[in-house]
Design a protein around this motif. Sequence first.
Motif, PDB file in Angstrom:
ATOM      1  N   PHE A 171      41.337  50.042  20.142  1.00 32.42           N
ATOM      2  CA  PHE A 171      41.479  49.458  21.480  1.00 32.42           C
ATOM      3  C   PHE A 171      42.554  50.193  22.264  1.00 32.42           C
ATOM      4  O   PHE A 171      42.354  50.570  23.424  1.00 32.42           O
ATOM      5  CB  PHE A 171      41.829  47.972  21.342  1.00 32.42           C
ATOM      6  CG  PHE A 171      42.199  47.287  22.625  1.00 32.42           C
ATOM      7  CD1 PHE A 171      41.233  46.648  23.389  1.00 32.42           C
ATOM      8  CD2 PHE A 171      43.520  47.261  23.061  1.00 32.42           C
ATOM      9  CE1 PHE A 171      41.575  45.996  24.576  1.00 32.42           C
ATOM     10  CE2 PHE A 171      43.867  46.623  24.245  1.00 32.42           C
ATOM     11  CZ  PHE A 171      42.889  45.995  24.994  1.00 32.42           C
ATOM     12  N   LEU A 187      34.768  45.721  22.199  1.00 33.20           N
ATOM     13  CA  LEU A 187      34.794  44.414  22.846  1.00 33.20           C
ATOM     14  C   LEU A 187      33.489  43.657  22.589  1.00 33.20           C
ATOM     15  O   LEU A 187      32.407  44.237  22.608  1.00 33.20           O
ATOM     16  CB  LEU A 187      34.990  44.567  24.365  1.00 33.20           C
ATOM     17  CG  LEU A 187      36.234  45.325  24.837  1.00 33.20           C
ATOM     18  CD1 LEU A 187      36.246  45.399  26.359  1.00 33.20           C
ATOM     19  CD2 LEU A 187      37.513  44.669  24.319  1.00 33.20           C
ATOM     20  N   VAL A 191      33.508  38.794  25.757  1.00 39.08           N
ATOM     21  CA  VAL A 191      34.963  38.902  25.667  1.00 39.08           C
ATOM     22  C   VAL A 191      35.644  38.214  26.856  1.00 39.08           C
ATOM     23  O   VAL A 191      35.102  38.165  27.966  1.00 39.08           O
ATOM     24  CB  VAL A 191      35.376  40.387  25.589  1.00 39.08           C
ATOM     25  CG1 VAL A 191      34.954  41.135  26.848  1.00 39.08           C
ATOM     26  CG2 VAL A 191      36.875  40.535  25.351  1.00 39.08           C
ATOM     27  N   LEU A 211      31.856  41.705  29.248  1.00 33.42           N
ATOM     28  CA  LEU A 211      32.178  43.032  28.738  1.00 33.42           C
ATOM     29  C   LEU A 211      32.591  44.008  29.837  1.00 33.42           C
ATOM     30  O   LEU A 211      33.673  44.604  29.786  1.00 33.42           O
ATOM     31  CB  LEU A 211      30.968  43.570  27.971  1.00 33.42           C
ATOM     32  CG  LEU A 211      31.103  44.929  27.298  1.00 33.42           C
ATOM     33  CD1 LEU A 211      32.233  44.926  26.298  1.00 33.42           C
ATOM     34  CD2 LEU A 211      29.790  45.296  26.608  1.00 33.42           C
TER      35      LEU A 211
END
Length: 281
Positions: A171, A187, A191, A211
Amino acid sequence: MFERHRARLLAVAYRMLGRTGDAEDVVQDAWLRWSLTDVAGVADPEAYLVRIATRLAIDRLRSAQARHESYVGPWLPEPMLTSRDVAEDVALADSVSTALLLVLEALSPIERAVFVLREAFGYPYGEIAQIVGRTEATARQTARHAREHVEARHTRYNTDQATRAVVTERFLDAATGGDLRALMSVLAPDVELVSDGGGLAPAPRRAIHGLELVARALATFAGRMPPEPSVELVSLNGGPGIVIRSGQAPVVAITLHLVDGLVKTIHLVSNPEKLTGLRQG
């Protein structure tokens, strides 16, 4: 004798209040009361001190609820640096998770105290009853109601620390590198990004869902790094976290919560008043 129990008092107060500064104030107030006590007559110092700290925290919770109602934007618990020992104990790590602390905000002060004392520290109901000033039967009933509330609202995120660490690094690399496709790959489709700026730092006033919207918001954020930026992977609230600094000053703390190996929820704190516990030195 007080110093022997300071860590326990701080742990109880933080789980009840969700702010390290408030927890430290509770411990200091407990010390002041202890210093005026004839300690020779105290049969169980730990129980005595936990009772003082818990009741002080309950009083603070009652006043904090009014402050939360006027808070600017989403409210998140204050991020706290935690040790590897905490991260390796699943139950202990969950008890300081920002996700759980956020759920506990919906409990009444007494319910939160009973839940914390029972679920995080395993105190017997008889002792909990004495601490909160209720009967044992009432303490049991309160614990059951609190547990049912938490179980109904607390998402069960992945607790595997190795997976969390790997995903957190991926990430971070994707976000700081501006690689939108790589960022979206870690993700979850649904999310959620929750940002707490408290009106004191730039942050969305509402949670962002989905997303593409979350990925683009993160990419925009990454493009606005502070002067003299540095990024550090640390243990926050019982798991891998990210702290972004400007020089020596922390400006952002990020914790990721995973479901099925993908990031389901992102908690991002930029309120400077909630980052003082992350200062270096």
